[in-house]
Design a protein around this motif. Structure first.
Motif, PDB file in Angstrom:
ATOM      1  N   GLY A   1       0.917  -1.218  -0.123  1.00  0.00           N
ATOM      2  CA  GLY A   1      -0.102  -0.153   0.004  1.00  0.00           C
ATOM      3  C   GLY A   1       0.812   1.250  -0.139  1.00  0.00           C
ATOM      4  O   GLY A   1       2.126   1.181   0.345  1.00  0.00           O
ATOM      5  N   GLY A   2       0.240   2.452  -0.409  1.00  0.00           N
ATOM      6  CA  GLY A   2       0.849   3.544  -0.241  1.00  0.00           C
ATOM      7  C   GLY A   2       0.537   4.341   1.050  1.00  0.00           C
ATOM      8  O   GLY A   2       0.449   3.663   2.126  1.00  0.00           O
ATOM      9  N   HIS A   3       0.617   5.564   1.214  1.00  0.00           N
ATOM     10  CA  HIS A   3       0.719   6.288   2.568  1.00  0.00           C
ATOM     11  C   HIS A   3      -0.408   6.111   3.180  1.00  0.00           C
ATOM     12  O   HIS A   3      -0.353   5.632   4.364  1.00  0.00           O
ATOM     13  CB  HIS A   3       0.968   7.677   2.216  1.00  0.00           C
ATOM     14  CG  HIS A   3       1.203   8.355   3.423  1.00  0.00           C
ATOM     15  ND1 HIS A   3       2.567   7.939   4.416  1.00  0.00           N
ATOM     16  CD2 HIS A   3       0.927   9.532   4.245  1.00  0.00           C
ATOM     17  CE1 HIS A   3       2.623   8.763   5.269  1.00  0.00           C
ATOM     18  NE2 HIS A   3       1.691   9.759   5.172  1.00  0.00           N
ATOM     19  N   LEU A   4      -1.815   6.354   2.620  1.00  0.00           N
ATOM     20  CA  LEU A   4      -2.997   6.004   3.421  1.00  0.00           C
ATOM     21  C   LEU A   4      -3.599   4.485   3.288  1.00  0.00           C
ATOM     22  O   LEU A   4      -4.024   3.982   4.008  1.00  0.00           O
ATOM     23  CB  LEU A   4      -4.025   6.802   2.542  1.00  0.00           C
ATOM     24  CG  LEU A   4      -5.482   6.770   3.095  1.00  0.00           C
ATOM     25  CD1 LEU A   4      -5.405   7.050   4.687  1.00  0.00           C
ATOM     26  CD2 LEU A   4      -6.619   7.522   2.389  1.00  0.00           C
ATOM     27  N   GLY A   5      -3.163   3.982   1.939  1.00  0.00           N
ATOM     28  CA  GLY A   5      -3.425   2.394   1.692  1.00  0.00           C
ATOM     29  C   GLY A   5      -2.995   1.421   2.693  1.00  0.00           C
ATOM     30  O   GLY A   5      -3.573   0.529   3.231  1.00  0.00           O
ATOM     31  N   MET A   6      -1.766   1.779   3.330  1.00  0.00           N
ATOM     32  CA  MET A   6      -1.093   0.829   4.199  1.00  0.00           C
ATOM     33  C   MET A   6      -2.033   0.934   5.537  1.00  0.00           C
ATOM     34  O   MET A   6      -1.770  -0.275   6.202  1.00  0.00           O
ATOM     35  CB  MET A   6       0.253   1.104   4.220  1.00  0.00           C
ATOM     36  CG  MET A   6       0.500   2.645   5.242  1.00  0.00           C
ATOM     37  SD  MET A   6       2.126   2.884   5.355  1.00  0.00           S
ATOM     38  CE  MET A   6       2.617   1.848   6.278  1.00  0.00           C
ATOM     39  N   LEU A   7      -2.460   1.767   5.852  1.00  0.00           N
ATOM     40  CA  LEU A   7      -3.586   2.095   6.973  1.00  0.00           C
ATOM     41  C   LEU A   7      -4.823   1.440   6.831  1.00  0.00           C
ATOM     42  O   LEU A   7      -5.378   0.693   7.860  1.00  0.00           O
ATOM     43  CB  LEU A   7      -3.336   3.569   7.484  1.00  0.00           C
ATOM     44  CG  LEU A   7      -4.076   3.857   8.630  1.00  0.00           C
ATOM     45  CD1 LEU A   7      -3.586   3.335   9.768  1.00  0.00           C
ATOM     46  CD2 LEU A   7      -4.429   5.448   8.766  1.00  0.00           C
ATOM     47  N   THR A   8      -5.331   1.836   6.003  1.00  0.00           N
ATOM     48  CA  THR A   8      -6.875   1.522   5.751  1.00  0.00           C
ATOM     49  C   THR A   8      -7.123   1.323   4.339  1.00  0.00           C
ATOM     50  O   THR A   8      -8.348   1.394   4.086  1.00  0.00           O
ATOM     51  CB  THR A   8      -7.677   2.695   6.276  1.00  0.00           C
ATOM     52  OG1 THR A   8      -8.925   2.198   6.434  1.00  0.00           O
ATOM     53  CG2 THR A   8      -7.595   4.014   5.375  1.00  0.00           C
TER      54      THR A   8
END
Length: 451
Positions: A327-334
């Motif tokens: 994931g990217g910066h937001l994708g890795m989180l949610t």
């Protein structure tokens, strides 16, 4: 969809388009219900209500948002919400956010978050959860705030720290590294400095543009991605949720933005492990809680190398675990992939460093109940034995009086008594205290219980 769509794909695509036209979107953007438990200057602490039919228990989890990002980063949409995941798992879930930043907040610096906002939120959450230690989870700048607060106040009731996508060494951030030599030429009096001082911070449009620029390729190819995924409702819903997140980004306070710009972007101070906060230095080596560090494989804002640089700086931490997730910066989180990667590792980490909950306390209570039952049984047996002895003594007294009046009977009785006394004693009953070697508690303990 395939290059030549199949009939079922065409039906699904038509249904998704019709749903968007009729209802305005596919994503379920309802926020998880929550209650405000504490507030202050740019500080709002919320408690998420337990799910219906689910009992909240164990150590609480506090989610720390970064500056300028809305709280929906942790509650993006139903089905891709870290908050929902925690609440439905029965975790006590809390969040601290900062509200809208205005011109009047321009004089607030990083010390406001490191010394006031995050420490106060941790203490309030611990108190609200009955004095339990708190698992702090910070994303992006929120992770840096959490680490600095833990280093600055070692007495905080922190059970563990989780840092998600927090860049420590900006020389390893491709977006920033090429610009640093140019920034140094102005010696702090360049266009950027004059601009943020004049407007009181970094305005919302600039913050939104910078976030979108970090995924420039995705921004350019977004129309193509949507067209090729018209039959994938979950994909389209995720894009809607990310668009809402980006639209809700807020501004940076002037002084805080200036500190981030000069100390982090230009000076790369955090890479050394120590940052000046107010009149003293805060060293990451003073963090003692166990720390879990996440880096996104495709993160343009916080690349793997920039995040991993924090690992050797956490020399005082009880343990440091580093994980690379998709994931990217937001994708890795949610993001959609986070459900089977980041969240799973996070669950294991929190469970590992959590104290004993209600279920864990039961084995401790069980022996106490067993000892009480053993004591009660031993007392009952002792009373029975005393009663039997008393009856036997009464019987012997009656026999002695009767034999005194009849001599022949007395001799016969005496002979029988002698014969009975000479007989061997029957073996002790297994219920007698101290006689059973297989008893749960040893003889000494049993005798102590019988007193």
């Amino acid at each position: 969809m395939d290059l030549v769509p199949k009939p079922d794909q065409l039906v699904a695509a038509a249904g998704n388009v019709a749903h968007v036209v009729m209802y305005g979107g596919l994503a379920d953007l309802r926020p998880m219900p929550r209650t405000l438990i504490d507030e202050g200057t740019l500080r709002e602490v919320y408690h998420y209500r337990p799910a219906v039919g689910v009992r909240s228990q164990g150590d609480p989890v506090l989610l720390v948002t970064p500056l300028a990002a809305p709280a929906v980063c942790f509650d993006l949409r139903r089905g891709c919400s870290l908050v929902q995941h925690f609440v439905e798992a029965g975790r006590r879930t809390y969040l601290v956010e900062y509200g809208n930043v205005s011109f009047r907040d321009r004089n607030l610096g990083l010390e406001h978050w490191v010394e006031e906002v995050v420490p106060t939120a941790v203490r309030e959450v611990s108190a609200h959860a009955g004095g339990r230690p708190v698992h702090v989870v910070g994303w992006s700048l929120g992770g840096i705030f959490a680490m600095l607060a833990a280093a600055d106040a070692p007495d905080l009731p922190i059970a563990s720290l989780t840092v998600v996508g927090s860049p420590v060494d900006v020389t390893k951030v491709p977006m920033v590294a090429p610009l640093r030599p140019l920034l140094d030429l102005t010696r702090g009096h360049g266009l950027v400095t004059r601009t943020y001082r004049a407007v009181g911070g970094a305005p919302t449009p600039l913050v939104r543009w910078a976030f979108q620029l970090s995924s420039f390729q995705k921004l350019v190819t977004k129309p193509i991605a949507i067209a090729t995924h018209l039959d994938d409702a979950d994909f389209l819903a995720q894009i809607e949720a990310v668009d809402r997140f980006t639209a809700q980004m807020t501004a940076y306070p002037g002084r805080s933005f200036g500190q981030l710009y000069h100390r982090f972007a230009k000076g790369n101070a955090l890479a050394s492990g120590a940052v000046q906060v107010r009149e003293h230095a805060v060293d990451l080596a003073d963090v003692t809680a166990p720390v879990l560090v996440f880096a996104g494989a495709n993160d343009g804002i916080a690349p793997v190398a920039a995040v991993k640089a924090v690992v050797p700086l956490l020399r005082g931490a009880r343990e440091v675990q580093f994980e690379i997730v998709p994931g990217g910066h937001l994708g890795m989180l949610t993001g959609r992939a986070a459900r089977g990667s980041t969240w799973r590792v996070l669950d294991e980490w929190i469970d590992r460093w959590s104290g004993s909950g209600t279920e864990a306390e039961e084995p401790t209570k069980a022996p106490a109940r067993k000892r009480a039952a053993t004591k009660k049984t031993a007392t009952k047996k002792s009373a029975t034995k005393k009663s039997a002895t008393k009856k036997s003594a009464t019987k012997r007294t009656a026999t002695k009086k009767a034999s005194a009046t009849k001599t022949a009977t007395k001799k016969s009785s005496t002979k029988k008594t002698a014969t009975t006394s000479a007989a061997p004693e029957p073996p002790a009953s297994p219920d007698t205290i101290g006689s059973n070697p297989t008893r749960r508690y040893g003889s000494g303990g049993s005798r102590a219980l019988s007193r």
